[in-house]
Design a protein around this motif. Structure first.
Motif, PDB file in Angstrom:
ATOM      1  N   PHE A   1       0.874  -1.536   0.170  1.00 18.51           N
ATOM      2  CA  PHE A   1       0.114   0.332   0.064  1.00 18.51           C
ATOM      3  C   PHE A   1       1.058   1.360   0.104  1.00 18.51           C
ATOM      4  CE2 PHE A   1      -2.086   3.369   2.260  1.00 18.51           C
ATOM      5  CZ  PHE A   1      -3.418   3.176   1.965  1.00 18.51           C
ATOM      6  N   ASP A   2       1.406   1.732  -1.010  1.00 22.51           N
ATOM      7  CA  ASP A   2       1.781   3.099  -1.429  1.00 22.51           C
ATOM      8  C   ASP A   2       1.281   4.045  -1.012  1.00 22.51           C
ATOM      9  OD1 ASP A   2       2.818   5.400  -3.103  1.00 22.51           O
ATOM     10  OD2 ASP A   2       4.536   4.129  -2.115  1.00 22.51           O
ATOM     11  N   THR A   3       1.417   5.282   0.144  1.00 22.37           N
ATOM     12  CA  THR A   3       1.124   6.556   0.537  1.00 22.37           C
ATOM     13  C   THR A   3       2.209   7.890   0.225  1.00 22.37           C
ATOM     14  OG1 THR A   3      -0.144   7.922   2.019  1.00 22.37           O
ATOM     15  CG2 THR A   3       2.071   6.467   2.457  1.00 22.37           C
ATOM     16  N   THR A   4       2.834   7.444  -0.933  1.00 20.72           N
ATOM     17  CA  THR A   4       3.629   8.808  -0.795  1.00 20.72           C
ATOM     18  C   THR A   4       2.761   9.619  -1.645  1.00 20.72           C
ATOM     19  OG1 THR A   4       4.765   7.010  -2.314  1.00 20.72           O
ATOM     20  CG2 THR A   4       5.445   9.349  -2.720  1.00 20.72           C
ATOM     21  N   LEU A   5       2.077   9.241  -2.324  1.00 22.05           N
ATOM     22  CA  LEU A   5       1.153  10.733  -2.198  1.00 22.05           C
ATOM     23  C   LEU A   5       0.078  11.984  -1.178  1.00 22.05           C
ATOM     24  CD1 LEU A   5      -0.293   9.800  -6.628  1.00 22.05           C
ATOM     25  CD2 LEU A   5       1.676  11.199  -5.628  1.00 22.05           C
ATOM     26  N   ARG A   6       0.282  11.133  -0.643  1.00 25.67           N
ATOM     27  CA  ARG A   6      -0.469  11.301   0.742  1.00 25.67           C
ATOM     28  C   ARG A   6       0.140  11.658   2.300  1.00 25.67           C
ATOM     29  NH1 ARG A   6      -1.700  11.112   5.837  1.00 25.67           N
ATOM     30  NH2 ARG A   6      -1.693   8.257   5.373  1.00 25.67           N
ATOM     31  N   ASP A   7       0.517  10.912   2.493  1.00 23.53           N
ATOM     32  CA  ASP A   7       1.153  10.592   3.384  1.00 23.53           C
ATOM     33  C   ASP A   7       2.609  11.497   3.262  1.00 23.53           C
ATOM     34  OD1 ASP A   7       2.867  10.730   6.203  1.00 23.53           O
ATOM     35  OD2 ASP A   7       1.760   9.102   6.567  1.00 23.53           O
ATOM     36  N   GLY A   8       3.230  10.868   1.628  1.00 28.54           N
ATOM     37  CA  GLY A   8       4.459  11.496   1.643  1.00 28.54           C
ATOM     38  C   GLY A   8       4.580  12.863   1.316  1.00 28.54           C
ATOM     39  N   GLU A   9       3.216  13.202   0.610  1.00 23.02           N
ATOM     40  CA  GLU A   9       3.414  14.890   0.490  1.00 23.02           C
ATOM     41  C   GLU A   9       3.058  15.758   1.600  1.00 23.02           C
ATOM     42  OE1 GLU A   9       0.632  17.342  -2.847  1.00 23.02           O
ATOM     43  OE2 GLU A   9      -0.012  16.326  -1.506  1.00 23.02           O
ATOM     44  N   GLN A  10       2.648  15.202   2.606  1.00 25.99           N
ATOM     45  CA  GLN A  10       2.459  16.150   4.246  1.00 25.99           C
ATOM     46  C   GLN A  10       3.690  15.754   4.345  1.00 25.99           C
ATOM     47  OE1 GLN A  10      -1.408  13.398   5.431  1.00 25.99           O
ATOM     48  NE2 GLN A  10      -0.003  13.875   7.053  1.00 25.99           N
ATOM     49  N   SER A  11       5.228  15.715   3.909  1.00 26.77           N
ATOM     50  CA  SER A  11       5.814  16.457   4.435  1.00 26.77           C
ATOM     51  C   SER A  11       6.164  17.755   3.887  1.00 26.77           C
ATOM     52  CB  SER A  11       7.738  15.436   3.268  1.00 26.77           C
ATOM     53  OG  SER A  11       7.005  14.427   3.632  1.00 26.77           O
ATOM     54  N   PRO A  12       7.037  18.471   4.933  1.00 30.18           N
ATOM     55  CA  PRO A  12       7.201  19.747   4.632  1.00 30.18           C
ATOM     56  C   PRO A  12       8.348  20.366   3.407  1.00 30.18           C
ATOM     57  CG  PRO A  12       7.666  19.644   7.544  1.00 30.18           C
ATOM     58  CD  PRO A  12       7.099  17.610   6.185  1.00 30.18           C
ATOM     59  N   GLY A  13       7.553  21.102   2.236  1.00 29.80           N
ATOM     60  CA  GLY A  13       8.134  21.326   1.637  1.00 29.80           C
ATOM     61  C   GLY A  13       7.468  20.057   0.260  1.00 29.80           C
ATOM     62  N   ALA A  14       7.239  19.540   0.078  1.00 30.99           N
ATOM     63  CA  ALA A  14       6.799  17.675  -0.937  1.00 30.99           C
ATOM     64  C   ALA A  14       5.501  18.254  -1.591  1.00 30.99           C
ATOM     65  CB  ALA A  14       6.855  16.679  -0.184  1.00 30.99           C
ATOM     66  N   SER A  15       4.671  19.279  -1.420  1.00 29.17           N
ATOM     67  CA  SER A  15       3.722  19.557  -2.390  1.00 29.17           C
ATOM     68  C   SER A  15       3.999  19.735  -3.583  1.00 29.17           C
ATOM     69  CB  SER A  15       3.127  20.952  -2.417  1.00 29.17           C
ATOM     70  OG  SER A  15       2.004  21.077  -2.564  1.00 29.17           O
ATOM     71  N   MET A  16       2.914  18.459  -4.242  1.00 25.14           N
ATOM     72  CA  MET A  16       2.923  18.757  -5.991  1.00 25.14           C
ATOM     73  C   MET A  16       1.875  18.843  -6.512  1.00 25.14           C
ATOM     74  SD  MET A  16       3.970  14.559  -5.532  1.00 25.14           S
ATOM     75  CE  MET A  16       4.558  13.481  -3.793  1.00 25.14           C
ATOM     76  N   SER A  17       2.293  19.263  -7.598  1.00 21.55           N
ATOM     77  CA  SER A  17       1.334  19.907  -8.720  1.00 21.55           C
ATOM     78  C   SER A  17       0.758  18.157  -9.232  1.00 21.55           C
ATOM     79  CB  SER A  17       1.553  20.749  -9.389  1.00 21.55           C
ATOM     80  OG  SER A  17       2.448  19.217 -10.645  1.00 21.55           O
ATOM     81  N   LEU A  18      -0.461  18.611  -9.933  1.00 22.59           N
ATOM     82  CA  LEU A  18      -1.760  17.740 -10.465  1.00 22.59           C
ATOM     83  C   LEU A  18      -0.638  17.112 -11.494  1.00 22.59           C
ATOM     84  CD1 LEU A  18      -3.806  16.383 -11.219  1.00 22.59           C
ATOM     85  CD2 LEU A  18      -5.118  17.684 -12.724  1.00 22.59           C
ATOM     86  N   ASP A  19      -0.177  16.970 -12.295  1.00 22.22           N
ATOM     87  CA  ASP A  19       0.750  16.551 -13.392  1.00 22.22           C
ATOM     88  C   ASP A  19       1.941  15.916 -12.711  1.00 22.22           C
ATOM     89  OD1 ASP A  19       1.675  16.341 -16.029  1.00 22.22           O
ATOM     90  OD2 ASP A  19       3.413  17.192 -15.076  1.00 22.22           O
ATOM     91  N   GLU A  20       2.880  16.662 -11.304  1.00 27.62           N
ATOM     92  CA  GLU A  20       3.426  15.890 -10.535  1.00 27.62           C
ATOM     93  C   GLU A  20       2.635  14.236 -10.089  1.00 27.62           C
ATOM     94  OE1 GLU A  20       6.302  19.425 -10.031  1.00 27.62           O
ATOM     95  OE2 GLU A  20       4.627  18.743  -7.983  1.00 27.62           O
ATOM     96  N   LYS A  21       2.026  14.070 -10.119  1.00 30.77           N
ATOM     97  CA  LYS A  21       1.263  13.337  -9.051  1.00 30.77           C
ATOM     98  C   LYS A  21       0.875  12.199  -9.866  1.00 30.77           C
ATOM     99  CE  LYS A  21      -0.849  15.714  -4.461  1.00 30.77           C
ATOM    100  NZ  LYS A  21      -2.062  15.956  -4.025  1.00 30.77           N
ATOM    101  N   LEU A  22       0.129  12.847 -11.287  1.00 27.62           N
ATOM    102  CA  LEU A  22      -0.015  11.896 -11.932  1.00 27.62           C
ATOM    103  C   LEU A  22       0.954  11.474 -12.923  1.00 27.62           C
ATOM    104  CD1 LEU A  22      -2.467  13.801 -14.512  1.00 27.62           C
ATOM    105  CD2 LEU A  22      -2.963  11.703 -12.518  1.00 27.62           C
TER     106      LEU A  22
END
Length: 516
Positions: free
Chosen positions: A11-32
């Motif tokens: 179960f990969d949570t890079t796009l949820r818990d990972g993105e909660q890292s300070p400074g790790a916000s991703m754009s829609l294109d990056e998430k895709l």
């Protein structure tokens, strides 16, 4: 009863818990892009985000649900109808869908964060899971701060969640507090005491505050858990989550003592690692296990001698097993596009489109004119730079005057939302002058520079410098990275990347009390 099935769900949570890292916000294109890489890696479940957090997060989950086939798509939701309805709506296009709902169960969290009595929390467990079942039959329930929850109450909550329809039960070590033996004992206790535990898969979600996330996760699997929640490069809040690549390679390399399988394509690990590093702005430390630049490097003479005689004397894994090719193909200014494309494939960038390849090749030729030899890490840095999303501000040119006789001067040209702007400023050194020029073109006096770091990508006086810049503003922190043979240019580009990310992040909001 402990499961006899040796298949472990990833179960990969890079796009949820990972993105909660300070400074790790991703754009829609990056998430895709990351979601497609995870699908190529063949993870079982992608936790695509927190749909209620913002319209942007909802759209990200929804677009991933539309585009990604194979993995189960899963948004997170608190134990409220509003959260769960939003998650269900975002999931509508998904081929395979799951809702992950949670509530805190530890005495500390219930008293101070939720301000709820245990009996009310127990009611919310049943209510939230039953409501989530209206949207999908695949419902996961998490006991936030589960590792610090009283055992009697944890058993009651787990039993209630399963009775309400939860098919996966997650026991997070939310603050990275537990130890392998203690965590395994919790799993064993649940198997022994919860009467309906055989109707659900037991899952683990470990944070790395004490550096034990991977060890705890593997200990839980040995005790019967059959789902591991993890992230690429160990990305996540505070000290991060259990690193997916470490989990996978530990299971493969030590299959003699951990006879479990995952079904993932391990040769896609390096590609996913590089992509996540590029889009998150988090540089992978050189000595990081599995995916660090030094993971398969040997400098000691004794080690080199042994390695050359037989690789297994000092390598317990083959670099090719994670998609890393250590070929001796040397790239330089005479190398053509075909050779460059083959090199990209060897380095794990096989899925790049023609436009992205051409862009990287053009920048490679520019670099090759400056360097005698272009190393693999140089090419990786070039590709990473090309993945930066400079939506608002773009670097055009920079000229500096520096030396022992001041003042040092920077003359900078940027485009801001398509409009060309210039500035000529002075400072205490060329970097300070350059940053002052950025400040003049795009004023942001309320933001603070928290980190400025430079390291060489490869060896030699013509090595590329990779610069990391951390900016903080409006209660948010972002990280920008860039590389160039000119340290000042790399510094400017990294700063501009950080400014772009902070602009993007300032447009986002997030609900309180995010999970695990």
């Amino acid at each position: 009863m402990v499961s006899s099935d040796n298949r472990v769900i990833i179960f990969d949570t890079t796009l949820r818990d990972g993105e909660q890292s300070p400074g790790a916000s991703m754009s829609l294109d990056e998430k895709l892009r990351v979601a497609h890489a995870l699908a190529e890696l063949k993870v079982d479940v992608i936790e695509a985000g927190f749909a209620i957090a913002s319209n942007g997060d909802f759209r990200s989950v929804n677009e991933i649900a539309k585009q990604i086939k194979g993995p189960t798509i899963c948004p997170l939701a608190r134990a409220t109808k509003g959260d769960i309805e939003r998650a269900g709506e975002a999931l509508l296009p998904a081929e395979n869908k799951r809702i992950h709902t949670f509530i805190s169960t530890s005495p500390l969290h219930m008293k101070y964060k939720l301000q709820m009595e245990p009996e009310r929390v127990l009611e919310k467990v049943s209510e939230s899971v039953a409501f989530a079942r209206r949207f999908t039959d695949d419902v996961e329930w998490s006991a936030e701060d589960g590792s610090r929850t009283e055992h009697d109450f944890l058993c009651r909550c787990v039993e209630a969640a399963i009775d309400a329809g939860a098919t996966t039960i997650n026991i997070p070590d939310t603050v990275g507090y537990t130890t392998p033996g203690e965590y395994a004992a919790i799993m064993t206790m649940l198997f022994n005491r919860v009467p309906n535990i055989d109707k659900a898969i037991l899952s683990v979600h470990c944070h790395n505050d004490l550096g034990l996330a991977v060890a705890n996760s593997l200990a839980a699997v040995q005790a019967g858990a059959r789902q591991i929640e993890c992230t690429i490069n160990g990305l996540g809040e505070r000290a991060g989550n259990a690193a997916l690549e470490e989990i996978l390679m530990a299971l493969q390399t030590r299959n003699d003592v951990m006879p479990y399988s995952t079904g993932l394509d391990l040769t896609k690990i390096m590609n996913a690692s590089r992509l996540v590093s590029a889009v998150s702005g988090f540089v992978v430390q050189p000595n990081k296990a599995i995916v660090g630049a030094n993971a398969f490097a040997h400098e000691s003479g004794i080690h080199q001698d042994g390695y050359l005689k037989h690789a297994e004397t000092y390598e317990i894994m083959k670099p090719q097993s994670i998609g890393l090719n250590k070929s001796s193909l040397v790239m330089g200014k005479h190398s053509g596009r075909h050779a460059f494309k083959e090199k990209l494939k060897e380095l794990g960038f096989a899925e790049m489109g023609d436009n992205a390849i051409q862009d990287a090749f053009d920048r490679f030729k520019e670099l090759a004119d400056k360097k005698k030899e272009v190393y693999d890490d140089d090419i990786v840095a070039l590709v990473d730079d090309g993945l930066r999303d400079n939506e608002h501000i773009k670097f055009v040119s920079l000229g500096v005057i520096c030396g022992s006789k001041g003042p040092q001067v920077a003359e900078l040209e940027l485009t801001v939302n398509g409009e060309t702007k210039t500035a000529k400023t002075t400072g205490d050194g060329p970097i300070d002058a350059t940053f002052n020029a950025i400040q003049e073109i795009y004023p942001h006096t309320e933001w603070q520079l928290k980190l400025y770091q430079v390291h060489a990508v490869t060896e030699g006086t013509d090595a590329q410098a990779q610069v990391t810049v951390k900016l903080e503003g409006d209660g948010r922190t972002v990280i920008g990275n860039a590389s160039s043979t000119d340290t000042v240019v790399a510094s400017c580009m990294a700063y501009v990347t950080a400014v772009n990310k902070l602009i993007l992040k300032s447009q986002k909001t997030a609900p309180d009390a995010m999970a695990s």
